[in-house]
Write a protein that holds these residues in place. Structure first.
Motif, mmCIF file in Angstrom:
data_model
loop_
_atom_site.group_PDB
_atom_site.id
_atom_site.type_symbol
_atom_site.label_atom_id
_atom_site.label_comp_id
_atom_site.label_asym_id
_atom_site.label_seq_id
_atom_site.Cartn_x
_atom_site.Cartn_y
_atom_site.Cartn_z
ATOM 1 N N LEU A 1 0.319 0.576 -6.827
ATOM 2 C CA LEU A 1 -0.133 -0.404 -5.802
ATOM 3 C C LEU A 1 -1.419 0.110 -4.890
ATOM 4 O O LEU A 1 -1.138 1.200 -4.387
ATOM 5 N N VAL A 2 -2.572 -0.449 -5.308
ATOM 6 C CA VAL A 2 -3.668 0.044 -4.607
ATOM 7 C C VAL A 2 -3.609 -0.121 -3.018
ATOM 8 O O VAL A 2 -3.389 -1.137 -2.412
ATOM 9 N N THR A 3 -3.951 0.926 -2.301
ATOM 10 C CA THR A 3 -3.900 0.794 -0.885
ATOM 11 C C THR A 3 -4.839 1.684 -0.204
ATOM 12 O O THR A 3 -5.086 2.694 -0.792
ATOM 13 N N PHE A 4 -5.285 1.355 1.121
ATOM 14 C CA PHE A 4 -6.376 1.932 1.830
ATOM 15 C C PHE A 4 -6.267 1.456 3.322
ATOM 16 O O PHE A 4 -5.484 0.502 3.332
ATOM 17 N N LEU A 5 -6.912 2.151 4.150
ATOM 18 C CA LEU A 5 -7.019 1.445 5.690
ATOM 19 C C LEU A 5 -7.836 0.196 5.599
ATOM 20 O O LEU A 5 -8.683 0.379 5.703
ATOM 21 N N ASN A 6 -7.023 -0.851 5.528
ATOM 22 C CA ASN A 6 -7.517 -1.884 5.562
ATOM 23 C C ASN A 6 -7.800 -2.620 6.749
ATOM 24 O O ASN A 6 -6.854 -2.445 7.805
ATOM 25 N N MET A 7 -8.939 -3.461 6.908
ATOM 26 C CA MET A 7 -9.122 -4.022 8.426
ATOM 27 C C MET A 7 -8.288 -5.063 8.580
ATOM 28 O O MET A 7 -8.175 -5.450 9.733
ATOM 29 N N GLU A 8 -7.542 -5.607 7.657
ATOM 30 C CA GLU A 8 -6.662 -6.678 7.635
ATOM 31 C C GLU A 8 -5.270 -6.232 8.048
ATOM 32 O O GLU A 8 -4.540 -7.105 8.593
ATOM 33 N N GLU A 9 -4.913 -5.143 7.743
ATOM 34 C CA GLU A 9 -3.698 -4.926 8.292
ATOM 35 C C GLU A 9 -3.617 -4.212 9.814
ATOM 36 O O GLU A 9 -4.355 -4.163 10.447
ATOM 37 N N PRO A 10 -2.237 -4.396 10.520
ATOM 38 C CA PRO A 10 -2.123 -3.980 11.923
ATOM 39 C C PRO A 10 -2.812 -2.767 12.288
ATOM 40 O O PRO A 10 -3.701 -2.922 13.393
ATOM 41 N N LEU A 11 -2.679 -1.638 11.635
ATOM 42 C CA LEU A 11 -3.273 -0.432 12.379
ATOM 43 C C LEU A 11 -4.850 -0.398 12.119
ATOM 44 O O LEU A 11 -5.464 -0.063 12.974
ATOM 45 N N GLY A 12 -5.201 -1.138 10.940
ATOM 46 C CA GLY A 12 -6.665 -1.141 10.953
ATOM 47 C C GLY A 12 -7.330 -2.122 11.723
ATOM 48 O O GLY A 12 -8.403 -1.701 12.220
ATOM 49 N N MET A 13 -6.561 -3.468 12.251
ATOM 50 C CA MET A 13 -7.274 -4.285 13.014
ATOM 51 C C MET A 13 -7.218 -3.493 14.504
ATOM 52 O O MET A 13 -8.209 -3.728 15.186
ATOM 53 N N THR A 14 -6.090 -2.809 14.746
ATOM 54 C CA THR A 14 -6.012 -1.998 16.161
ATOM 55 C C THR A 14 -7.286 -1.116 16.290
ATOM 56 O O THR A 14 -8.094 -1.241 17.478
ATOM 57 N N LEU A 15 -7.435 -0.228 15.272
ATOM 58 C CA LEU A 15 -8.204 0.625 15.336
ATOM 59 C C LEU A 15 -9.817 0.031 15.408
ATOM 60 O O LEU A 15 -10.956 0.587 16.100
ATOM 61 N N THR A 16 -10.133 -0.861 14.780
ATOM 62 C CA THR A 16 -11.297 -1.946 14.833
ATOM 63 C C THR A 16 -11.631 -2.327 16.023
ATOM 64 O O THR A 16 -12.445 -2.162 16.757
#
Length: 888
Positions: free
Chosen positions: A590-605
């Motif tokens: 499963l390909v994964t990365f720090l996505n802007m759409e996931e909760p942690l990515g949205m919070t940091l953004t």
């Protein structure tokens, strides 16, 4: 009877051969019965206008449970030594008779000329071979070296040499007389030397590809642990060298190599030492190379029917030639490479009709008949009847006689026709020039055949092309035969495949594995390997001091797989896959990365954008209130530069969020390093200006020249420029690049950026840390200076927060993997940037917006006058315009 000297024989032959001749049977100093020669070496002849001498191995000295050494230690007695028929070789004599009769019946071949022959027996013995050769040269069974008792010299050629050794033994004598000698045995490159053997011609095809056919067979059945047995002669050495090289190319290992002495007298001795080594060997597949005579030991082997070995014989070893049929059980299931030849028309019918009554004068046929049909109690008296007179040769077992023409018989048939065609060609040429009345002149001499034999080629009655010229000779083709021994004693050779070297790749080797009969109790293909195969998920581990085919099986290391049997190495899964628990195949990751759409990515953004907007708001406040003393203090330009760099510091964290690309990997670290360096350089310039401002008040101080507003700009430019150079070197030598991390988390591919040169990355961080520590140290020293609009305390605290964040970043960054590393770096960027913004600018914004009464110059002067100290917002020595030199 006339005695005459052979015209081409050297006169010194008698003196050269006399020491040996004195030891031969029939010489004047030997007491052996002269009739013994005719019993163990009968002369079978058929008269003709021209005659061929042929030497065939039809008898061998019988061994009756005594060693060869004991036989030779016994004195030469007057009784005849016993002999033993080599029954299957008698087909060669019948092939000669068949060829001569076919030639004499053909009116278009040798018209008005009959072809005859004289047949002698040969041995693996220099004495016996030389004896037979000299008796044929002398004529009529006499042994008078260098003389002939023939009334007329009708001999034109010699056919002999079932083995290379026999060809050499005969050739050394016949070369002296310039007699053409045609060898029908296996092809030997040594005999091609025309300097050493000028009168010798070979009829057999080349065996130069035999080793490839054998290795083809081994590879087909996946046998890799092989024993090699060969005769101890030049042919055996050449075969061993060739097959070893071919086996190495195909990953086949040699368990043992045994060389059998060619000398017949040692075969019993070898049976006691040589055969036990084969029996005890761990190799289940044994390749045997050599001719039937040189491998005599195997004909007398009593290894038992339950020996689980697979025997692979080469083209000239006849597995069925044995003294007792019981010995055949040992070789049940063996595979043999035999010459692939076409069937000669009429030969099988000829064999079926051969009987002693058809050839009453042939004492050789009578003796063979008595022995083959086991008429042991009947004397060999021509006047008495013979047992089974109407029985056909087809009723004999395979170990006694084979109705299928053997490779040697086929070559003898071609040899006789080669001589006949050469004679026919010579006679036709002479008949055009000479009168047929002069018969003595018309009949050719033996030495005249050489020129025609060298270039002879023809098609035999089977349609096969035959070459006498060594340079035009083709490679042999092989039929793969399976030897089957039945419980009732019958035996058979079944064709199961073939090897044609010149055929196209993929068609040269064919075999029908289902037609092969293997062991008595295990009908499946035997396992001829040193170690059992390693299953998928394991790899081969070599054993020290053992061959490459001997190994242990070890499970694949974590993160690697082997999907095939007997894998030499385990391999990594592709980047988008990961190993399963059995480690025998890969599963999709499963390909994964720090996505802007996931909760942690949205919070940091959100945090990055919020703080960048907050910094922009602070900048807007400072620009709006730029003329107030608080903004003008500590160099307004540096404040603007610091706020702008902080905006970019917050925004550069967004480069770490989302799927990494080549552009983002190149930009995010370099932009982060440059903007942070600008920010830290601005703080460093502020702290330097604070210290210099309080040092310059002393009269005559030389530091006054460094408090010019441009000095702070130079500090920022120089410090930032050095960082830009570091980043340029980094990008030019080993730049960051996107990579997929499939090891940090099982079942996942974490997309990230590889920093390229870790040294360059830490150099950039180290340089930035060096500037931060410098700023912290200078600010710490200036923390007790007047605090009205003095940033020293705020800078000290902000740099303490900054350094704390990045000092804790390094071990945390090293101890995390994959996506966590990106999160740690983003958090450090946001935390350190927020620390600078909050510690330096928020207190000032509080005064500007909520305490405007404190943001006036008069208030600061009053504070200075009451304390007797200089305020940081101005300087007693002002310019003519009244502006503070430190404000800009």
């Amino acid at each position: 009877m006339l005695l005459h000297i052979h015209k081409n024989a050297p006169q010194l032959l008698l003196s050269l051969l006399m020491p040996l001749l004195l030891q031969l049977p029939g010489s004047g100093h030997r007491s052996e019965n002269p009739h013994c020669f005719y019993r163990i070496n009968p002369v079978v002849s058929r008269d003709g206008d021209l005659e061929i001498g042929i030497f065939l191995p039809l008898f061998s000295v019988e061994v009756n449970n005594v060693t060869g050494a004991e036989q030779f230690e016994s004195p030469p007695n007057t009784a005849c030594k016993p002999y033993q028929w080599m029954h299957k070789n008698y087909q060669q004599a019948l092939a000669l008779v068949f060829a001569v009769e076919e030639i004499n019946r053909d009116p278009n071949l040798l018209p008005n000329i009959s072809l005859g022959f004289h047949l002698y027996n040969t041995y693996h013995s220099d004495e016996r071979t030389l004896e037979s050769s000299l008796r044929w040269l002398s004529g009529l069974g006499q042994l008078i070296p260098n003389y002939s008792c023939w009334e007329q010299d009708k001999s034109v050629a010699v056919i002999g040499g079932a083995t290379s050794a026999l060809s050499v033994q005969m050739g050394t004598l016949f070369d002296l007389y310039n007699f053409p000698q045609i060898s029908y045995g296996p092809f030997d490159s040594v005999l091609n030397d025309k300097v050493q053997f000028p009168s010798l011609y070979q009829m057999a095809p080349k065996d130069s590809s035999l080793h490839r056919g054998v290795v083809h067979l081994l590879v087909y059945f996946e046998w890799n642990w092989i024993g090699l047995v060969a005769s101890n002669d030049m042919g055996g050495e050449e075969f061993l060298w060739e097959i070893r090289e071919e086996m190495v190319k195909n990953g086949v290992c040699i368990s043992f190599t045994e060389k059998i002495p060619v000398s017949e007298r040692r075969h019993m001795e070898s049976q006691e030492t040589f055969m036990p080594r084969i029996i005890m060997s761990s190799a289940k597949v044994i390749v045997i190379h050599g001719d039937t005579d040189s491998l005599m030991i195997l004909r007398y082997s009593q290894m038992g029917p339950f020996l689980q070995k697979v025997w692979i014989g080469t083209s000239h070893w006849d597995i069925t030639v044995r003294p007792f049929y019981l010995y055949g059980y040992t070789f049940h299931g063996a595979l043999m490479f035999s010459y692939l030849t076409s069937e000669i028309p009429g030969f099988k019918t000829f064999l079926e009709k051969v009987t002693p009554s058809k050839y009453p004068d042939d004492i050789l046929l009578r003796g063979f008949w008595l022995s083959a049909f086991k008429c042991s109690g009947q004397p060999e008296d021509p006047e008495q009847g013979i047992c089974s007179p109407n029985t056909s040769l087809a009723t004999l077992p395979l170990c006694s006689f084979d109705m299928t023409m053997s490779g040697l018989s086929y070559t003898i048939y071609n040899s006789v026709f080669a001589v006949a065609l050469v004679l026919h060609e010579m006679l036709m040429r002479k008949s055009e020039k000479r009168s047929m009345g002069d018969e003595d002149y018309v009949l050719p001499h033996s030495w005249q055949l050489h020129s025609s034999l060298r270039n002879m080629q023809f098609n035999n009655s089977a349609g096969d092309q035959v070459f006498v010229d060594e340079n035009s000779r083709s490679e042999a083709q092989y039929a793969i035969m399976n030897y089957v021994m039945f419980l009732d004693g019958d035996e058979a050779l079944v064709k199961v495949g073939q090897f044609v070297p010149k055929a196209p790749l993929g068609q040269d080797f064919t075999i029908c594995a289902d037609a092969i009969t293997w062991s008595w109790f295990h009908p499946e293909v035997p396992f001829g390997v040193c170690s059992d195969s390693c299953h998928a998920g394991f790899r081969k581990t070599p054993l020290e001091g053992k061959a490459a085919c001997c190994f242990d099986c070890s499970p694949c290391p974590e993160g690697e797989i082997s999907s095939q049997m007997d894998a030499d190495q385990c391999m990594q899964c592709p980047e988008d896959e990961y190993p399963n628990k059995q480690r025998d195949h890969c599963l999709p990751n499963l390909v994964t990365f720090l996505n802007m759409e996931e909760p942690l990515g949205m919070t940091l953004t959100f945090v990055a954008v919020f703080f960048s907007l907050l910094t922009a708001l602070v900048l807007r406040i400072f620009v709006k209130f730029q003329d107030t003393p608080l903004v003008k203090a500590n160099n307004r330009t540096l404040s603007y530069t610091l706020l702008i760099s902080l905006i970019f510091c917050f925004l550069c964290s967004l480069l770490f969020i989302g799927q990494p690309t080549t552009a983002t990997c190149l930009l995010r670290q370099t932009i982060f390093a440059v903007v942070f360096t600008v920010a830290v350089s601005s703080i460093l310039a502020k702290t330097v200006i604070v210290v210099l401002a309080f040092r310059v008040i002393r009269p005559g101080s030389r530091i006054r020249m460094f408090i010019h507003p441009r000095v702070s700009n130079y500090v920022v430019l120089i410090c930032s420029g050095i960082q830009v150079i570091f980043c340029g070197i980094w990008l030019g030598t080993s730049p960051p690049f996107p990579e997929a991390d499939s090891h940090s988390e099982s079942g996942h591919i974490i997309l990230g950026c590889n920093e390229g040169s870790a040294f360059a990355f830490y150099c950039v961080l180290g340089y930035m840390g060096f500037l931060a520590l410098g700023s912290f140290a200078i600010a710490f020293l200036a923390r007790k200076l007047p605090d009205t609009f003095n940033e020293a305390k705020f800078i000290t605290f902000s740099m303490l927060v900054f350094c704390s964040v990045w000092v804790s970043f390094i071990p945390t960054y090293q101890s995390t993997k994959g996506k966590a590393m990106v999160i740690v770096e983003i958090f450090s960027i946001l935390a350190s940037s927020a620390g600078l913004l909050g510690c330096i600018f928020l207190p000032k914004c509080y005064i500007i917006l909520l305490k405007p009464d404190r943001n006036i110059q008069k208030q600061t002067k009053n504070q200075w006058d009451s304390r007797g100290k200089i305020f940081f917002g101005g300087q007693p020595n002002t310019s003519s315009s009244g502006k503070n030199r430190f404000e800009e």
